[in-house]
Design a protein around this motif. Structure first.
Motif, PDB file in Angstrom:
ATOM      1  N   GLU A   1       0.852  -1.188   0.000  1.00  0.00           N
ATOM      2  CA  GLU A   1       0.000   0.000   0.000  1.00  0.00           C
ATOM      3  C   GLU A   1       0.886   1.236   0.000  1.00  0.00           C
ATOM      4  N   THR A   2       0.431   2.273  -0.706  1.00  0.00           N
ATOM      5  CA  THR A   2       1.153   3.550  -0.719  1.00  0.00           C
ATOM      6  C   THR A   2       0.268   4.617  -0.090  1.00  0.00           C
ATOM      7  N   PHE A   3       0.865   5.394   0.796  1.00  0.00           N
ATOM      8  CA  PHE A   3       0.120   6.434   1.501  1.00  0.00           C
ATOM      9  C   PHE A   3       0.923   7.728   1.419  1.00  0.00           C
ATOM     10  N   TYR A   4       0.230   8.822   1.119  1.00  0.00           N
ATOM     11  CA  TYR A   4       0.888  10.126   1.015  1.00  0.00           C
ATOM     12  C   TYR A   4       0.521  11.004   2.208  1.00  0.00           C
ATOM     13  N   ALA A   5       1.524  11.678   2.760  1.00  0.00           N
ATOM     14  CA  ALA A   5       1.282  12.565   3.906  1.00  0.00           C
ATOM     15  C   ALA A   5       2.290  13.712   3.891  1.00  0.00           C
ATOM     16  N   ASP A   6       2.006  14.698   4.696  1.00  0.00           N
ATOM     17  CA  ASP A   6       2.882  15.869   4.800  1.00  0.00           C
ATOM     18  C   ASP A   6       4.016  15.555   5.776  1.00  0.00           C
ATOM     19  N   VAL A   7       5.014  14.834   5.289  1.00  0.00           N
ATOM     20  CA  VAL A   7       6.150  14.414   6.120  1.00  0.00           C
ATOM     21  C   VAL A   7       7.454  14.828   5.434  1.00  0.00           C
ATOM     22  N   PRO A   8       8.552  14.942   6.199  1.00  0.00           N
ATOM     23  CA  PRO A   8       9.808  15.430   5.620  1.00  0.00           C
ATOM     24  C   PRO A   8      10.522  14.421   4.715  1.00  0.00           C
ATOM     25  N   LEU A   9      10.362  13.111   5.017  1.00  0.00           N
ATOM     26  CA  LEU A   9      11.060  12.075   4.247  1.00  0.00           C
ATOM     27  C   LEU A   9      10.126  10.903   3.967  1.00  0.00           C
ATOM     28  N   ASP A  10      10.348  10.230   2.848  1.00  0.00           N
ATOM     29  CA  ASP A  10       9.635   8.972   2.612  1.00  0.00           C
ATOM     30  C   ASP A  10      10.056   7.977   3.694  1.00  0.00           C
ATOM     31  N   ALA A  11       9.140   7.074   4.026  1.00  0.00           N
ATOM     32  CA  ALA A  11       9.451   6.032   5.017  1.00  0.00           C
ATOM     33  C   ALA A  11       8.950   4.686   4.512  1.00  0.00           C
ATOM     34  N   LEU A  12       9.670   3.651   4.859  1.00  0.00           N
ATOM     35  CA  LEU A  12       9.330   2.291   4.451  1.00  0.00           C
ATOM     36  C   LEU A  12       9.002   1.460   5.684  1.00  0.00           C
ATOM     37  N   TYR A  13       7.882   0.753   5.637  1.00  0.00           N
ATOM     38  CA  TYR A  13       7.486  -0.165   6.714  1.00  0.00           C
ATOM     39  C   TYR A  13       7.202  -1.525   6.097  1.00  0.00           C
ATOM     40  N   LYS A  14       7.847  -2.556   6.598  1.00  0.00           N
ATOM     41  CA  LYS A  14       7.606  -3.918   6.115  1.00  0.00           C
ATOM     42  C   LYS A  14       7.315  -4.805   7.319  1.00  0.00           C
ATOM     43  N   ALA A  15       6.259  -5.610   7.236  1.00  0.00           N
ATOM     44  CA  ALA A  15       5.854  -6.444   8.377  1.00  0.00           C
ATOM     45  C   ALA A  15       5.603  -7.890   7.928  1.00  0.00           C
ATOM     46  N   TRP A  16       6.093  -8.826   8.740  1.00  0.00           N
ATOM     47  CA  TRP A  16       5.881 -10.260   8.505  1.00  0.00           C
ATOM     48  C   TRP A  16       5.254 -10.871   9.759  1.00  0.00           C
ATOM     49  N   HIS A  17       4.322 -11.793   9.579  1.00  0.00           N
ATOM     50  CA  HIS A  17       3.710 -12.482  10.719  1.00  0.00           C
ATOM     51  C   HIS A  17       4.702 -13.463  11.334  1.00  0.00           C
ATOM     52  N   ILE A  18       4.770 -13.479  12.663  1.00  0.00           N
ATOM     53  CA  ILE A  18       5.596 -14.451  13.381  1.00  0.00           C
ATOM     54  C   ILE A  18       4.708 -15.242  14.348  1.00  0.00           C
ATOM     55  N   SER A  19       5.273 -16.280  14.944  1.00  0.00           N
ATOM     56  CA  SER A  19       4.511 -17.124  15.870  1.00  0.00           C
ATOM     57  C   SER A  19       4.264 -16.403  17.196  1.00  0.00           C
ATOM     58  N   GLY A  20       3.363 -16.957  17.995  1.00  0.00           N
ATOM     59  CA  GLY A  20       2.989 -16.387  19.284  1.00  0.00           C
ATOM     60  C   GLY A  20       4.098 -16.470  20.322  1.00  0.00           C
ATOM     61  N   ARG A  21       3.834 -15.872  21.466  1.00  0.00           N
ATOM     62  CA  ARG A  21       4.835 -15.636  22.510  1.00  0.00           C
ATOM     63  C   ARG A  21       5.481 -16.897  23.075  1.00  0.00           C
ATOM     64  N   LEU A  22       4.779 -18.018  23.059  1.00  0.00           N
ATOM     65  CA  LEU A  22       5.313 -19.233  23.679  1.00  0.00           C
ATOM     66  C   LEU A  22       5.927 -20.200  22.675  1.00  0.00           C
ATOM     67  N   SER A  23       6.019 -19.793  21.418  1.00  0.00           N
ATOM     68  CA  SER A  23       6.589 -20.658  20.385  1.00  0.00           C
ATOM     69  C   SER A  23       8.108 -20.556  20.364  1.00  0.00           C
ATOM     70  N   PRO A  24       8.829 -21.682  20.127  1.00  0.00           N
ATOM     71  CA  PRO A  24      10.291 -21.605  19.987  1.00  0.00           C
ATOM     72  C   PRO A  24      10.702 -20.639  18.869  1.00  0.00           C
ATOM     73  N   GLU A  25       9.842 -20.507  17.849  1.00  0.00           N
ATOM     74  CA  GLU A  25      10.139 -19.605  16.729  1.00  0.00           C
ATOM     75  C   GLU A  25      10.214 -18.146  17.191  1.00  0.00           C
ATOM     76  N   TYR A  26       9.479 -17.827  18.265  1.00  0.00           N
ATOM     77  CA  TYR A  26       9.478 -16.457  18.798  1.00  0.00           C
ATOM     78  C   TYR A  26      10.896 -16.040  19.180  1.00  0.00           C
ATOM     79  N   TYR A  27      11.632 -16.941  19.832  1.00  0.00           N
ATOM     80  CA  TYR A  27      12.983 -16.618  20.314  1.00  0.00           C
ATOM     81  C   TYR A  27      13.957 -16.466  19.150  1.00  0.00           C
ATOM     82  N   ALA A  28      13.788 -17.311  18.138  1.00  0.00           N
ATOM     83  CA  ALA A  28      14.631 -17.189  16.944  1.00  0.00           C
ATOM     84  C   ALA A  28      14.330 -15.877  16.217  1.00  0.00           C
ATOM     85  N   ALA A  29      13.042 -15.506  16.134  1.00  0.00           N
ATOM     86  CA  ALA A  29      12.655 -14.248  15.481  1.00  0.00           C
ATOM     87  C   ALA A  29      13.219 -13.050  16.242  1.00  0.00           C
TER      88      ALA A  29
END
Length: 415
Positions: free
Chosen positions: A232-260
């Motif tokens: 998604e692209t969003f335009y706003a009155d900001v000084p610099l472009d910004a990049l946000y990237k998000a990936w789903h990870i496992s829940g708090r009690l998963s061994p994968e959480y610690y590796a992440a």
């Protein structure tokens, strides 16, 4: 190893006692098992609104802060998507003041239109100041909505829409309180130079007669596995472009959480991290960049965010991040990188354990997610992560089909 004892009152309030004979202070932490994920789609921001309302006076105590300050104490609170947490610290000789104050607001807040109106205005101003009028302030509203389509993590703790807080009615607020802020839905930890018998006696005296309430059974729909990249692209009155990237990870009690968590340390925690060294220092695509995760109880997000350097292209910056991610997935990390990241985590755990309040807070949180004794196993969970596990987690999590990308662009870029 943190030592503690526990007991449960007849009304369901779980109490933890952590004894520290070396301090003249006592810390009390009360964690309520309610956060933004427990709100209705049409009434978000209530858990955070309550964080403010809980300081607006209770049935027998019109001012919360004044008696605590007179007893030499201090307090604070915070709300997340998972929990609402209240904590205070005061001299041991005034320990009973903490039980008196906290039990009264658990018994019943001083609900009235005036109190609600005052706190609602405070929250609305906070919403405007930090989320609407601040550069990039609404980025997390946009990113959560992009990444989550089913789970209530799709809105931040402040709420989805300012209008929902403005329109909150007293009867709705009361119903939310009596559903969630009850002994059966709370965990109290008392830490300091105390005895379990002393804490038990004071707990029975001040909390024992509060009606337990009904146990809230959480029925939250799981977020389906993301199988297609979102952008998604969003335009706003900001000084610099910004990049946000998000990936789903496992829940708090998963061994994968610690590796992440270790992945975030290696990739984007501080000036020595891979992304900073390569994309800020060497290639000068970003003015700053970081990698972190949301720490959520339910499956959360691993996030990379950065401000694009003036004159550089956001598309080139995004391609460079994806190149570094591909490198991590194909080649993994060195033994030295893994050890350094573990050392940082070990230092953070040790630092957190230094303060009485943090210990009380953490014990209550681990009790909530399953057992306070888990606090003593955390470091072992990080130690157990191997280079192979970390690479496998990177491959599972950082696949392009699991990624939601937000291009947050300054308005002049629209042309």
């Amino acid at each position: 190893m943190l030592q503690f004892e526990r007991f449960t009152l007849d009304n369901g309030l779980r109490v933890l006692v952590h004894i520290d004979n070396a301090t003249p202070m006592v810390a009390m932490n009360i964690l309520y098992d309610v956060g933004a994920r427990d709100e209705e789609q049409s009434r978000t921001g209530f858990a955070h609104l309550f964080e403010h309302l809980m300081f607006g006076g209770s049935v027998n105590i019109p001012e919360y802060d004044e008696p605590l300050q007179m007893a030499g104490g201090e307090n604070n609170a915070y709300t997340t998507n998972d929990i609402t947490n209240y904590h205070l610290q005061l001299p041991l000789k005034n320990i009973e003041t903490s039980f008196w104050l906290e039990s009264d607001r658990m018994l019943s807040l001083a609900f009235n239109e005036k109190s609600l109106d005052v706190q609602r205005k405070v929250v609305c101003e906070e919403f405007k100041e930090h989320y609407l009028n601040k550069p990039y302030g609404d980025a997390w509203h946009l990113l959560r909505k992009l990444a989550y389509k089913t789970h209530p993590y799709q809105w931040p703790t402040i709420g989805k829409d300012l209008k929902q807080i403005e329109e909150a009615k007293l009867e709705e607020v009361k119903a939310f309180f009596f559903k969630h802020y009850t002994p059966v839905n709370a965990i109290m930890c008392v830490a300091g130079n105390v005895t379990t018998e002393q804490v038990k006696e004071l707990s029975e005296k001040w909390f024992g007669n509060i009606p337990g309430g009904d146990k809230y059974n959480r029925l939250i729909p799981a977020e389906p596995r993301q199988e297609e990249a979102r952008q998604e692209t969003f335009y706003a009155d900001v000084p610099l472009d910004a990049l946000y990237k998000a990936w789903h990870i496992s829940g708090r009690l998963s061994p994968e959480y610690y590796a992440a968590d270790l992945i975030t340390e290696i990739m984007g925690s501080g000036a020595a991290s891979r992304l900073f060294q390569k994309l800020v220092k060497e290639e000068q695509l970003f003015s700053n960049i970081s990698c972190y995760h949301t720490g959520s109880i339910d499956p959360g997000l691993l996030v990379i965010e950065g401000k694009i350097r003036e004159g550089k292209s956001i598309e080139a910056a995004n391609a460079a991040v994806e190149r570094e991610i591909s490198l991590l997935m194909s080649e993994g990390v060195t033994a030295d990188e893994l050890q350094k990241s573990k050392n940082k985590i070990e230092a953070m755990i040790a630092f957190e354990d230094m303060t009485l309040l943090n210990r009380a807070n953490n014990l209550a949180f681990y009790e909530l997610i399953g057992d306070a004794a888990l606090i003593n196993k955390e470091w072992g969970n990080y130690q157990a992560v191997t280079s192979e596990m970390l690479q496998q987690t990177a491959q599972n999590v950082l696949r392009s089909s699991n990624c939601s990308t937000l291009f947050y662009r300054k308005k002049m870029s629209a042309s």
